[in-house]
Design a protein around this motif. Structure first.
Motif, mmCIF file in Angstrom:
data_model
loop_
_atom_site.group_PDB
_atom_site.id
_atom_site.type_symbol
_atom_site.label_atom_id
_atom_site.label_comp_id
_atom_site.label_asym_id
_atom_site.label_seq_id
_atom_site.Cartn_x
_atom_site.Cartn_y
_atom_site.Cartn_z
ATOM 1 N N ARG A 10 -3.136 -3.528 -20.676
ATOM 2 C CA ARG A 10 -4.519 -3.096 -20.515
ATOM 3 C C ARG A 10 -4.558 -1.821 -19.899
ATOM 4 O O ARG A 10 -3.663 -1.121 -19.420
ATOM 5 C CB ARG A 10 -5.101 -3.905 -19.078
ATOM 6 C CG ARG A 10 -5.053 -5.405 -19.319
ATOM 7 C CD ARG A 10 -5.902 -6.028 -20.388
ATOM 8 N NE ARG A 10 -5.612 -7.349 -20.606
ATOM 9 C CZ ARG A 10 -5.066 -8.111 -21.696
ATOM 10 N NH1 ARG A 10 -4.356 -7.341 -22.596
ATOM 11 N NH2 ARG A 10 -4.942 -9.216 -21.584
ATOM 12 N N ASP A 11 -5.856 -1.173 -20.251
ATOM 13 C CA ASP A 11 -5.917 0.254 -19.590
ATOM 14 C C ASP A 11 -6.852 0.138 -18.325
ATOM 15 O O ASP A 11 -7.906 0.109 -18.238
ATOM 16 C CB ASP A 11 -7.240 0.860 -20.793
ATOM 17 C CG ASP A 11 -7.363 2.337 -20.212
ATOM 18 O OD1 ASP A 11 -6.857 2.704 -19.383
ATOM 19 O OD2 ASP A 11 -8.115 2.960 -21.202
ATOM 20 N N PHE A 20 -1.701 6.143 -12.134
ATOM 21 C CA PHE A 20 -1.909 4.810 -11.843
ATOM 22 C C PHE A 20 -1.407 4.259 -10.659
ATOM 23 O O PHE A 20 -2.074 3.642 -9.773
ATOM 24 C CB PHE A 20 -0.992 4.091 -12.961
ATOM 25 C CG PHE A 20 -0.981 2.584 -12.825
ATOM 26 C CD1 PHE A 20 -2.228 1.748 -13.053
ATOM 27 C CD2 PHE A 20 0.150 2.061 -11.961
ATOM 28 C CE1 PHE A 20 -1.934 0.453 -12.626
ATOM 29 C CE2 PHE A 20 0.103 0.531 -11.772
ATOM 30 C CZ PHE A 20 -0.815 -0.138 -12.126
ATOM 31 N N ARG A 21 -0.309 5.235 -9.909
ATOM 32 C CA ARG A 21 0.345 4.540 -8.832
ATOM 33 C C ARG A 21 -0.608 4.891 -7.623
ATOM 34 O O ARG A 21 -0.874 4.310 -6.719
ATOM 35 C CB ARG A 21 1.768 5.224 -8.586
ATOM 36 C CG ARG A 21 2.595 4.726 -7.429
ATOM 37 C CD ARG A 21 3.675 5.242 -7.543
ATOM 38 N NE ARG A 21 4.731 4.726 -6.205
ATOM 39 C CZ ARG A 21 5.243 3.574 -6.340
ATOM 40 N NH1 ARG A 21 5.371 3.123 -7.507
ATOM 41 N NH2 ARG A 21 5.988 3.342 -5.242
ATOM 42 N N SER A 22 -1.167 6.239 -7.546
ATOM 43 C CA SER A 22 -1.917 6.715 -6.347
ATOM 44 C C SER A 22 -3.157 5.937 -6.419
ATOM 45 O O SER A 22 -3.647 5.567 -5.368
ATOM 46 C CB SER A 22 -1.900 8.218 -6.390
ATOM 47 O OG SER A 22 -2.781 8.572 -7.711
ATOM 48 N N GLY A 23 -3.743 5.561 -7.647
ATOM 49 C CA GLY A 23 -5.038 4.836 -7.766
ATOM 50 C C GLY A 23 -4.940 3.480 -7.274
ATOM 51 O O GLY A 23 -5.605 2.893 -6.499
ATOM 52 N N VAL A 63 -0.999 0.290 -18.849
ATOM 53 C CA VAL A 63 0.290 -0.303 -18.224
ATOM 54 C C VAL A 63 0.422 -1.719 -18.590
ATOM 55 O O VAL A 63 -0.927 -2.405 -18.481
ATOM 56 C CB VAL A 63 -0.070 0.066 -16.529
ATOM 57 C CG1 VAL A 63 1.295 -0.441 -16.007
ATOM 58 C CG2 VAL A 63 -0.003 1.494 -16.608
ATOM 59 N N ASP A 64 1.447 -2.373 -18.729
ATOM 60 C CA ASP A 64 1.702 -3.800 -18.766
ATOM 61 C C ASP A 64 1.569 -4.690 -17.658
ATOM 62 O O ASP A 64 1.780 -3.966 -16.449
ATOM 63 C CB ASP A 64 3.011 -4.003 -19.469
ATOM 64 C CG ASP A 64 4.112 -3.594 -18.641
ATOM 65 O OD1 ASP A 64 4.616 -4.594 -17.785
ATOM 66 O OD2 ASP A 64 4.723 -2.542 -18.654
ATOM 67 N N THR A 95 4.361 -3.204 -8.970
ATOM 68 C CA THR A 95 3.978 -2.198 -8.200
ATOM 69 C C THR A 95 3.023 -2.520 -7.227
ATOM 70 O O THR A 95 3.327 -1.920 -5.926
ATOM 71 C CB THR A 95 3.267 -1.016 -9.245
ATOM 72 O OG1 THR A 95 4.069 -0.684 -10.183
ATOM 73 C CG2 THR A 95 2.703 0.249 -8.337
ATOM 74 N N ILE A 96 2.462 -3.548 -7.330
ATOM 75 C CA ILE A 96 1.553 -4.248 -6.193
ATOM 76 C C ILE A 96 2.584 -4.688 -5.136
ATOM 77 O O ILE A 96 2.365 -4.332 -3.897
ATOM 78 C CB ILE A 96 0.614 -5.133 -6.495
ATOM 79 C CG1 ILE A 96 -0.729 -4.686 -7.681
ATOM 80 C CG2 ILE A 96 -0.086 -6.166 -5.712
ATOM 81 C CD1 ILE A 96 -1.361 -5.575 -8.184
ATOM 82 N N LEU A 97 3.549 -5.256 -5.556
ATOM 83 C CA LEU A 97 4.358 -5.925 -4.595
ATOM 84 C C LEU A 97 4.982 -4.920 -3.661
ATOM 85 O O LEU A 97 5.401 -4.839 -2.722
ATOM 86 C CB LEU A 97 5.497 -6.838 -5.269
ATOM 87 C CG LEU A 97 4.777 -8.151 -5.851
ATOM 88 C CD1 LEU A 97 5.599 -8.675 -6.807
ATOM 89 C CD2 LEU A 97 4.648 -9.269 -4.574
ATOM 90 N N GLU A 98 5.613 -3.973 -4.586
ATOM 91 C CA GLU A 98 6.244 -2.596 -3.984
ATOM 92 C C GLU A 98 5.577 -1.824 -3.028
ATOM 93 O O GLU A 98 5.859 -1.520 -1.702
ATOM 94 C CB GLU A 98 6.741 -1.520 -4.929
ATOM 95 C CG GLU A 98 7.539 -0.411 -4.509
ATOM 96 C CD GLU A 98 7.629 0.747 -5.647
ATOM 97 O OE1 GLU A 98 7.945 1.646 -5.094
ATOM 98 O OE2 GLU A 98 7.600 0.340 -6.721
ATOM 99 N N LEU A 99 4.179 -1.612 -3.319
ATOM 100 C CA LEU A 99 3.215 -0.933 -2.486
ATOM 101 C C LEU A 99 2.970 -1.688 -1.307
ATOM 102 O O LEU A 99 2.356 -1.020 -0.350
ATOM 103 C CB LEU A 99 2.111 -0.507 -3.348
ATOM 104 C CG LEU A 99 2.406 0.763 -4.553
ATOM 105 C CD1 LEU A 99 1.052 0.963 -5.144
ATOM 106 C CD2 LEU A 99 2.731 1.772 -3.683
#
Length: 146
Positions: free
Chosen positions: A23-24, A109-112, A56-57, A64-68
């Protein structure tokens, strides 16, 4: 948002298929800014696609959600993909950018995602009552199907 609120509520997230669907992803502020740009500068009857070049897939998103949120990146369950689930949504926002001059501000993506998770952590009074209603509706639908 559902995956973020699931993790924050202690619900183990689910990932459709292998998580390779792309998805974008776009930050809510960029999306809202794009909508206002279209309203104020766009031509009635024309189509403007909103995208931020943030492909991003889904597996990367949930990991990334889990990590953050301080969870193990494998703390999710795979579930059978929905029939006909699109593998990719390709968004071409060229017209929006060239004709109307819009550009996304949140291009990392990560900072957003970090910013988005922080919003959900700081605003549980807004989302928790709504989440309870939505999850109850999903449960009733699943029960009716099965």
């Amino acid at each position: 948002p559902r995956q973020i609120t699931n993790v924050l509520a202690g619900i183990r997230p689910k990932l459709y298929g292998h998580g390779t669907n792309v998805r974008d992803w776009i930050h809510v502020h960029d999306h809202n800014d794009a909508v206002w740009t279209i309203i104020n500068k766009g031509t009635i009857g024309e189509t403007y696609l909103i995208g931020a070049d943030g492909e991003v897939d889904n597996r990367t998103v949930i990991e990334t959600i889990l990590e953050l949120t301080g969870n193990p990146t494998d703390a999710f369950d795979f579930v059978t993909d929905r029939p006909g689930h699109d593998l990719r949504y390709a968004i071409n926002s060229h017209r929006l950018r060239t004709e109307l001059g819009w550009q996304p501000q949140y291009t990392d993506f990560r900072s957003g995602l970090t910013d988005t998770i922080a919003w959900y952590r700081n605003n549980p009074d807004w989302w928790q009552p709504l989440k309870t209603q939505v999850e109850n509706k999903y449960a009733a639908t699943e029960k009716a199907i099965n």
